[in-house]
Design a protein around this motif. Structure first.
Motif, mmCIF file in Angstrom:
data_model
loop_
_atom_site.group_PDB
_atom_site.id
_atom_site.type_symbol
_atom_site.label_atom_id
_atom_site.label_comp_id
_atom_site.label_asym_id
_atom_site.label_seq_id
_atom_site.Cartn_x
_atom_site.Cartn_y
_atom_site.Cartn_z
ATOM 1 N N SER B 7 22.911 29.703 -5.791
ATOM 2 C CA SER B 7 24.449 29.163 -5.901
ATOM 3 C C SER B 7 24.395 27.714 -6.095
ATOM 4 N N PRO B 8 25.177 27.091 -6.770
ATOM 5 C CA PRO B 8 26.247 27.756 -7.594
ATOM 6 C C PRO B 8 25.539 28.328 -8.960
ATOM 7 N N THR B 9 26.680 28.868 -9.773
ATOM 8 C CA THR B 9 25.982 29.397 -11.115
ATOM 9 C C THR B 9 25.928 28.226 -12.023
ATOM 10 N N HIS B 10 26.744 27.529 -11.991
ATOM 11 C CA HIS B 10 26.962 26.399 -12.720
ATOM 12 C C HIS B 10 27.213 25.046 -11.945
ATOM 13 N N LEU B 11 26.739 23.962 -12.315
ATOM 14 C CA LEU B 11 26.875 22.592 -11.574
ATOM 15 C C LEU B 11 27.164 21.470 -12.791
ATOM 16 N N ILE B 12 27.781 20.604 -12.691
ATOM 17 C CA ILE B 12 28.526 19.691 -13.505
ATOM 18 C C ILE B 12 28.309 18.542 -12.656
ATOM 19 N N LYS B 13 27.572 17.342 -13.308
ATOM 20 C CA LYS B 13 27.496 16.267 -12.400
ATOM 21 C C LYS B 13 27.351 15.074 -13.543
ATOM 22 N N THR B 14 27.409 13.947 -12.998
ATOM 23 C CA THR B 14 27.165 12.773 -13.739
ATOM 24 C C THR B 14 25.956 11.936 -13.713
ATOM 25 N N ARG B 15 25.682 11.236 -14.606
ATOM 26 C CA ARG B 15 24.217 10.429 -14.407
ATOM 27 C C ARG B 15 24.620 9.667 -13.054
ATOM 28 N N GLY B 16 23.014 9.739 -12.257
ATOM 29 C CA GLY B 16 23.218 8.918 -11.063
ATOM 30 C C GLY B 16 23.649 9.693 -9.733
ATOM 31 N N GLN B 17 24.315 10.606 -9.885
ATOM 32 C CA GLN B 17 24.760 11.748 -8.899
ATOM 33 C C GLN B 17 23.613 12.236 -8.423
ATOM 34 N N GLN B 18 23.766 13.086 -7.141
ATOM 35 C CA GLN B 18 23.025 14.042 -6.524
ATOM 36 C C GLN B 18 23.364 15.274 -6.860
ATOM 37 N N ALA B 19 22.544 16.261 -7.076
ATOM 38 C CA ALA B 19 22.788 17.638 -7.044
ATOM 39 C C ALA B 19 22.012 18.482 -6.169
ATOM 40 N N THR B 20 22.512 19.385 -5.415
ATOM 41 C CA THR B 20 21.867 20.549 -4.621
ATOM 42 C C THR B 20 22.200 21.769 -5.039
ATOM 43 N N LEU B 21 21.054 22.429 -5.253
ATOM 44 C CA LEU B 21 20.932 23.951 -5.595
ATOM 45 C C LEU B 21 20.631 24.811 -4.560
ATOM 46 N N ARG B 22 21.018 25.945 -4.200
ATOM 47 C CA ARG B 22 20.471 26.806 -3.242
ATOM 48 C C ARG B 22 19.968 28.060 -3.529
ATOM 49 N N CYS B 23 19.168 28.600 -2.790
ATOM 50 C CA CYS B 23 18.524 29.922 -3.140
ATOM 51 C C CYS B 23 18.097 30.734 -1.931
ATOM 52 N N SER B 24 18.324 32.044 -1.793
ATOM 53 C CA SER B 24 18.117 32.942 -1.041
ATOM 54 C C SER B 24 17.148 33.972 -1.492
ATOM 55 N N PRO B 25 16.148 34.089 -0.781
ATOM 56 C CA PRO B 25 14.958 34.914 -1.281
ATOM 57 C C PRO B 25 15.294 36.515 -1.030
ATOM 58 N N ILE B 26 14.647 37.363 -1.285
ATOM 59 C CA ILE B 26 14.699 38.842 -1.117
ATOM 60 C C ILE B 26 14.238 38.946 0.558
ATOM 61 N N SER B 27 15.024 39.875 0.953
ATOM 62 C CA SER B 27 14.620 39.972 2.491
ATOM 63 C C SER B 27 13.177 40.287 2.733
ATOM 64 N N GLY B 28 12.721 39.498 3.532
ATOM 65 C CA GLY B 28 11.109 39.539 3.896
ATOM 66 C C GLY B 28 10.303 38.884 3.231
ATOM 67 N N HIS B 29 10.912 38.330 2.052
ATOM 68 C CA HIS B 29 9.787 37.165 1.447
ATOM 69 C C HIS B 29 9.949 35.854 1.970
ATOM 70 N N THR B 30 8.680 35.445 2.191
ATOM 71 C CA THR B 30 8.580 33.929 2.858
ATOM 72 C C THR B 30 8.194 32.966 2.020
ATOM 73 N N SER B 31 7.846 33.197 0.816
ATOM 74 C CA SER B 31 7.763 32.101 -0.245
ATOM 75 C C SER B 31 8.952 31.930 -1.291
ATOM 76 N N VAL B 32 9.045 30.444 -1.379
ATOM 77 C CA VAL B 32 10.309 30.361 -2.507
ATOM 78 C C VAL B 32 9.644 29.447 -3.430
ATOM 79 N N TYR B 33 9.973 29.738 -4.690
ATOM 80 C CA TYR B 33 9.470 28.832 -5.849
ATOM 81 C C TYR B 33 10.568 28.263 -6.681
ATOM 82 N N TRP B 34 10.417 27.002 -7.170
ATOM 83 C CA TRP B 34 11.546 26.560 -8.102
ATOM 84 C C TRP B 34 10.969 26.072 -9.380
ATOM 85 N N TYR B 35 11.630 26.543 -10.505
ATOM 86 C CA TYR B 35 11.222 26.161 -11.827
ATOM 87 C C TYR B 35 12.337 25.746 -12.621
ATOM 88 N N GLN B 36 11.783 24.858 -13.628
ATOM 89 C CA GLN B 36 13.009 24.235 -14.555
ATOM 90 C C GLN B 36 12.716 24.670 -15.719
#
Lengths: 115, 111
Positions: B7-36
């Protein structure tokens, strides 16, 4: 560093026919994993198939199978009986076994299945 | 069994702002990876968290940071947003050094 190369940017196949997507990789490691992921227009990345490098037998998942040639560092995906729902971008990916378990992706190939 | 959620599905920001993206893993999984996944740049590894610790980091500037919470969910923060940060950000989870399963992604647009 590992690299993954998918040299074909796009392919097209007739529904019900078979298509093979190519992938080569470069690594000095001996133990690793290879994957094919599918990304349809919805953008959700879906696992298609996985191959462990220590296994000589090629992985198979229903209509999807791989041809893993470790010495040649080649990992191609064969899709049999292509379906319209197979239309997507396909990514080949490499992962070291052990502590550095990030995925390294190829650039992807766009597959179109024609009715 | 629920898959990886973002979450969120979409996020619109302007230059210089900060963005926060969230992720919930599959139950029981302990590793989380982020890719661009940016246009023309393909999929690039950003960050890997396991058991609350940052384990590996891709070739991104320090304004890309994150954390993993005790329930294994994760947050990606991007500070001082630049236009080229516009991309699809994908989160994946795994149990140990194993197959990674992906979420639906967050589309970040920087204006």
């Amino acid at each position: 560093a590992q690299t993954v190369t998918q040299s074909q940017p796009e392919m097209s196949v007739q529904e019900a026919e078979t298509v093979t997507l190519s992938c080569t990789y470069d690594t000095s490691e001996n133990n690793y994993y290879l994957f094919w992921y599918k990304q349809p227009p919805s953008r959700q990345m879906i696992l298609v198939i996985r191959q462990e490098a220590y296994k000589q037998q090629n992985a198979t998942e229903n209509r999807f199978s791989v041809n893993f040639q470790k010495a040649a560092k080649s990992f191609s995906l064969k899709i049999s009986d292509s379906q319209l729902g197979d239309t997507a971008m396909y990514f080949c990916a490499f992962m070291n076994s052990g502590a550095n378990s990030k995925l390294t992706f190829g650039k992807g190939i766009t597959l179109s299945v024609r009715p | 069994e629920a898959g990886v959620t973002q979450s969120p599905t979409h996020l619109i920001k302007t230059r210089g702002q900060q963005a926060t993206l969230r992720c919930s893993p599959i139950s029981g999984h302990t590793s989380v990876y982020w890719y661009q996944q940016a246009l023309g740049l393909g999929l690039q590894f950003l960050l890997w968290y396991d058991e609350g610790e940052e384990r590996n980091r891709g070739n991104f500037p320090p304004r890309f940071s994150g954390r993993q919470f005790p329930n294994y969910s994760s947050e990606l923060n991007v500070n001082a947003l630049e236009l080229e940060d516009s991309a699809l950000y994908l989160c994946a989870s795994s149990l140990g050094y194993a197959t990674q399963y992906f979420g639906p992604g967050t589309r970040l647009t920087v204006l």
